[in-house]
Design an enzyme around this catalytic site. Structure first.
Site, PDB file in Angstrom:
ATOM      1  CE  LYS A 103       5.609 -17.067   6.793  1.00 30.90           C
ATOM      2  NZ  LYS A 103       4.584 -15.926   7.111  1.00 30.90           N
ATOM      3  CE  LYS A 127      -2.769 -19.115   0.073  1.00 29.06           C
ATOM      4  NZ  LYS A 127      -2.674 -17.909  -0.095  1.00 29.06           N
ATOM      5  CE  LYS A 139      -4.176 -13.409   5.055  1.00 20.97           C
ATOM      6  NZ  LYS A 139      -3.323 -14.105   3.714  1.00 20.97           N
ATOM      7  N   GLY A 178       2.929 -10.271   5.053  1.00 24.09           N
ATOM      8  CA  GLY A 178       2.026  -9.069   4.534  1.00 24.09           C
ATOM      9  C   GLY A 178       0.694  -9.656   3.873  1.00 24.09           C
ATOM     10  CG  ASP A 179      -3.529 -10.637   2.630  1.00 22.95           C
ATOM     11  OD1 ASP A 179      -3.283 -11.557   1.996  1.00 22.95           O
ATOM     12  OD2 ASP A 179      -4.671 -10.071   2.470  1.00 22.95           O
ATOM     13  CG  ASN A 254       3.523  -7.526  -3.190  1.00 25.53           C
ATOM     14  OD1 ASN A 254       3.326  -9.067  -3.282  1.00 25.53           O
ATOM     15  ND2 ASN A 254       4.682  -7.303  -3.641  1.00 25.53           N
TER      16      ASN A 254
HETATM   17  P1  NDP Z   1      -2.042  -4.701  -2.094  1.00 24.76           P
HETATM   18  O1  NDP Z   1      -2.503  -4.097  -0.718  1.00 24.76           O
HETATM   19  O2  NDP Z   1      -0.413  -4.599  -2.360  1.00 24.76           O
HETATM   20  O3  NDP Z   1      -2.905  -4.387  -3.133  1.00 24.76           O
HETATM   21  C1  NDP Z   1      -4.299  -4.786  -3.269  1.00 24.76           C
HETATM   22  C2  NDP Z   1      -4.781  -4.395  -4.534  1.00 24.76           C
HETATM   23  O4  NDP Z   1      -6.098  -4.499  -4.711  1.00 24.76           O
HETATM   24  C3  NDP Z   1      -4.887  -2.740  -4.616  1.00 24.76           C
HETATM   25  O5  NDP Z   1      -4.592  -2.372  -6.277  1.00 24.76           O
HETATM   26  C4  NDP Z   1      -6.046  -2.276  -4.038  1.00 24.76           C
HETATM   27  O6  NDP Z   1      -6.707  -1.384  -4.625  1.00 24.76           O
HETATM   28  C5  NDP Z   1      -6.981  -3.617  -4.674  1.00 24.76           C
HETATM   29  N1  NDP Z   1      -8.296  -3.714  -3.672  1.00 24.76           N
HETATM   30  C6  NDP Z   1      -8.178  -4.046  -2.390  1.00 24.76           C
HETATM   31  N2  NDP Z   1      -9.465  -4.166  -1.917  1.00 24.76           N
HETATM   32  C7  NDP Z   1     -10.193  -4.093  -2.916  1.00 24.76           C
HETATM   33  C8  NDP Z   1     -11.681  -3.957  -3.045  1.00 24.76           C
HETATM   34  N3  NDP Z   1     -12.417  -4.459  -2.113  1.00 24.76           N
HETATM   35  N4  NDP Z   1     -11.905  -3.885  -4.443  1.00 24.76           N
HETATM   36  C9  NDP Z   1     -11.395  -3.816  -5.300  1.00 24.76           C
HETATM   37  N5  NDP Z   1      -9.995  -3.730  -5.530  1.00 24.76           N
HETATM   38  C10 NDP Z   1      -9.479  -3.768  -4.310  1.00 24.76           C
HETATM   39  O7  NDP Z   1      -2.120  -6.291  -1.683  1.00 24.76           O
HETATM   40  P2  NDP Z   1      -1.766  -7.483  -2.522  1.00 24.76           P
HETATM   41  O8  NDP Z   1      -1.216  -7.461  -3.466  1.00 24.76           O
HETATM   42  O9  NDP Z   1      -0.844  -7.937  -1.234  1.00 24.76           O
HETATM   43  O10 NDP Z   1      -2.746  -8.620  -2.215  1.00 24.76           O
HETATM   44  C11 NDP Z   1      -3.858  -8.643  -3.201  1.00 24.76           C
HETATM   45  C12 NDP Z   1      -4.661 -10.104  -3.249  1.00 24.76           C
HETATM   46  O11 NDP Z   1      -3.624 -11.097  -3.351  1.00 24.76           O
HETATM   47  C13 NDP Z   1      -5.436 -10.299  -1.830  1.00 24.76           C
HETATM   48  O12 NDP Z   1      -6.422 -11.291  -2.162  1.00 24.76           O
HETATM   49  C14 NDP Z   1      -4.218 -11.028  -1.049  1.00 24.76           C
HETATM   50  O13 NDP Z   1      -5.118 -11.901  -0.226  1.00 24.76           O
HETATM   51  C15 NDP Z   1      -3.733 -11.938  -2.068  1.00 24.76           C
HETATM   52  N6  NDP Z   1      -2.530 -12.731  -1.857  1.00 24.76           N
HETATM   53  C16 NDP Z   1      -1.389 -12.031  -1.707  1.00 24.76           C
HETATM   54  C17 NDP Z   1      -0.002 -12.455  -1.157  1.00 24.76           C
HETATM   55  C18 NDP Z   1       1.127 -11.535  -0.930  1.00 24.76           C
HETATM   56  O14 NDP Z   1       2.098 -12.288  -0.819  1.00 24.76           O
HETATM   57  N7  NDP Z   1       0.920 -10.294  -0.709  1.00 24.76           N
HETATM   58  C19 NDP Z   1      -0.062 -13.819  -1.400  1.00 24.76           C
HETATM   59  C20 NDP Z   1      -1.111 -14.521  -1.826  1.00 24.76           C
HETATM   60  C21 NDP Z   1      -2.389 -13.925  -2.011  1.00 24.76           C
HETATM   61  P3  NDP Z   1      -6.885   0.121  -3.584  1.00 24.76           P
HETATM   62  O15 NDP Z   1      -5.358   0.401  -3.368  1.00 24.76           O
HETATM   63  O16 NDP Z   1      -7.617   1.069  -4.255  1.00 24.76           O
HETATM   64  O17 NDP Z   1      -7.248  -0.493  -2.099  1.00 24.76           O
HETATM   65  O1  2IT Z   2      -2.055 -15.248   1.214  1.00 27.31           O
HETATM   66  C1  2IT Z   2      -1.130 -15.383   1.232  1.00 27.31           C
HETATM   67  O2  2IT Z   2      -0.540 -16.473   1.160  1.00 27.31           O
HETATM   68  C2  2IT Z   2      -0.087 -14.179   1.844  1.00 27.31           C
HETATM   69  N1  2IT Z   2      -0.768 -13.234   2.137  1.00 27.31           N
HETATM   70  C3  2IT Z   2       1.323 -14.633   2.064  1.00 27.31           C
HETATM   71  C4  2IT Z   2       1.486 -14.841   3.421  1.00 27.31           C
HETATM   72  C5  2IT Z   2       2.825 -15.274   4.079  1.00 27.31           C
HETATM   73  O3  2IT Z   2       3.048 -15.574   5.119  1.00 27.31           O
HETATM   74  O4  2IT Z   2       3.748 -15.043   3.117  1.00 27.31           O
END
Ligand code: NDP
Ligand code: 2IT
Length: 459
Positions: A103, A127, A139, A178-179, A254
């Site tokens: 997952k 996690k 992943k 997603g991520d 997100n």
């Molecule tokens: P999104 O694509 O929705 O948003 C990512 C954000 O981070 C955007 O504002 C983006 O800016 C910025 N960003 C991405 N890459 C870079 C970079 N190299 N340098 C600076 N800013 C950057 O992704 P999420 O919000 O889903 O994910 C954000 C983080 O949270 C990641 O590390 C992800 O692995 C983690 N995460 C996500 C989960 C989820 O459920 N979605 C769960 C747990 C962890 P820009 O638009 O300019 O690229």
């Molecule tokens: O980093 C993370 O935990 C995620 N991007 C969410 C993974 C998921 O399967 O919901």
């Protein structure tokens, strides 16, 4: 590093053992610095476990857990709007299935490579274990860059990506979500293509789905809300709360958006957020509706915020967001966005709490700065587990063919985050590192997987 300091002969022997495993990982995975970093943090945290319990070494749990069960890479050809053939690279790492189906999310970003996917997949094992749900670690993703692409191009790419990925996933084997760069639009296109290829509706094959076809209420909010619920537990331990605190949240995707929303609901003043180009500082507090419109609807740059909010400042360069004084820092953008210098600046400006919404946003040196300066630190595997936890609840609803209310899922999420916090605090105490949530969460996540691997024999 200061995650654990070895004082007894047993601890020193355990440290020598994990160092040996770490050297093998470096040799086997040359040049993969993010993967090395993630492994190093876990291995150092586990030293007290290996000093106490010889069974894990005797069963070669460490040697096995650092080696993915499977790493799939594949070609993703597609045709852009100009009629040109484009080729991207797709990945899926199926890291560990001891406690449940693989997952973990899919990331679409030009920086994606084997190192990034392996670090994310490795962290996901621990996690997912912490959530208390029956999910293994995986992943995936691609070096495809969704920025500037039309909806049609995103659809063409995701259909080609899923055509290959569909051979390896399924509701009981591997369940992506997603991520970075993968949200509701991409999940929708991928689900449509998977359904078409399989000729049946296997709702549980992906999570983060739309609400009209098997998605769960609260999944969109879950990572950000969960991060704030976890941080709230940290605050309570210190007799504090979010009310009146100044908070800086990096990113504007997100995770960031729903972290800002919940922090504001709990009375915090969130003064800044960012994207990869720069950051916005609004001394009046970030207006979240504007951020949602810009990022969720219009897919624009955060820079645009100041055009409707003249009191706010825009600064080019996202890394300087950590120069803003705050009580609580919530890095929610990407890996290694806080280095040693940024951590020192945060400390000098009086930060008291750092909790990670992104995966591995702090370098090992930055973590050391927090730990040695009395900053209470909530590491990613624990603090951002709310997203995948609600994904597991989405899988449960899909299996049962029913849908829970927002309030039901939110209540379960709050319980899960409290349990993760309590289990991490308890494990840290039990293994001689009270108050160190890096050690506590890594150990608590590891033990369940390790005990299951022992039970399953050498597989
Ligand atoms: P999104 O694509 O929705 O948003 C990512 C954000 O981070 C955007 O504002 C983006 O800016 C910025 N960003 C991405 N890459 C870079 C970079 N190299 N340098 C600076 N800013 C950057 O992704 P999420 O919000 O889903 O994910 C954000 C983080 O949270 C990641 O590390 C992800 O692995 C983690 N995460 C996500 C989960 C989820 O459920 N979605 C769960 C747990 C962890 P820009 O638009 O300019 O690229
Ligand atoms: O980093 C993370 O935990 C995620 N991007 C969410 C993974 C998921 O399967 O919901």
């Amino acid at each position: 590093m200061a995650i654990t300091t070895q004082t007894s002969p047993e601890l020193q022997a355990a440290q020598a053992y994990v160092n040996e495993v770490y050297e093998t990982v470096k040799k086997r995975n040359p040049g993969e610095s993010e993967f090395h970093q993630a492994v190093k943090e876990i291995l150092d945290s586990l030293v007290p476990v290996f000093a106490k319990n010889p069974k894990y070494k005797n069963n070669a749990i460490l040697e096995r857990i650092v080696e993915p069960e499977r790493l799939i890479t594949f070609r993703v050809p597609w045709v852009d709007d100009q009629g040109n053939v484009q080729v991207n690279r797709g990945f899926r790492v199926q890291f560990n299935s001891a406690i449940g189906p693989y997952k973990g999310g899919l990331r679409f970003h030009p920086s994606v490579n084997a190192s990034i996917i392996k670090f994310l997949g490795f962290e996901q094992i621990f996690k997912n274990s912490l959530t208390g749900q029956p999910i293994g670690g995986g992943k995936g993703g691609s070096d495809f860059d969704p920025k500037g692409k039309s909806d049609n191009e995103v659809m063409k790419f995701t259909q080609s990506f899923m055509t290959e990925l569909s051979k390896y996933i399924g509701p009981d084997t591997d369940v992506p979500a997603g991520d970075i760069g993968v949200g509701a639009r991409e999940i929708g296109y991928m689900f449509g293509q998977y359904k078409r290829l399989r000729g049946g509706n296997e709702a549980g094959v992906l999570t983060g789905k739309g609400l009209t076809y098997g998605g769960s209420l609260t999944r969109t909010e879950a990572t950000g809300y969960g991060l704030v619920y976890f941080t709230d537990e940290m605050l309570k331990t210190k007799g504090e709360s979010f009310a009146g605190k100044t908070v800086v949240v990096s990113g504007s995707g997100n995770v960031s958006i729903y972290a800002i929303e919940k922090a504001q609901q709990l009375g915090a003043k969130v003064v800044a957020c960012s994207d990869s180009n720069g950051y916005v500082y609004d001394k009046n507090g970030i207006d979240l509706e504007t951020v949602k419109r810009l990022k969720e609807v219009e897919r624009k740059r955060i820079k645009e915020y100041v055009s409707t909010h003249p009191s706010a400042e825009y600064h080019e360069g996202c890394e300087n967001i950590w120069n803003i004084p705050c009580d609580i820092a919530l890095p929610c953008a990407t890996q290694n966005e806080i280095n040693e210098d940024a951590a020192k600046t945060l400390v000098a400006n009086g930060v008291k709490f750092v909790a990670e919404g992104a995966n591995m946003p702090s370098t090992l040196e930055a973590i050391e700065v927090y730990l040695s300066n009395d900053v209470y630190f909530g590491p990613a595997k624990a603090a951002n587990a709310g997203g995948v936890a609600v994904s597991a609840l989405e899988m449960a609803q899909n299996s049962a063919r029913l849908a829970w209310t927002f309030e039901e899922v939110d209540a379960k999420l709050q319980d899960i985050m409290k349990n993760i916090y309590r289990n991490s605090v308890n494990a840290a105490e039990q293994y001689g590192h009270a108050g160190n949530l890096v050690v506590g969460s890594n150990i608590a996540g590891f033990l369940k997987v390790a005990d299951t691997m022992v039970a399953h024999g050498v597989v």
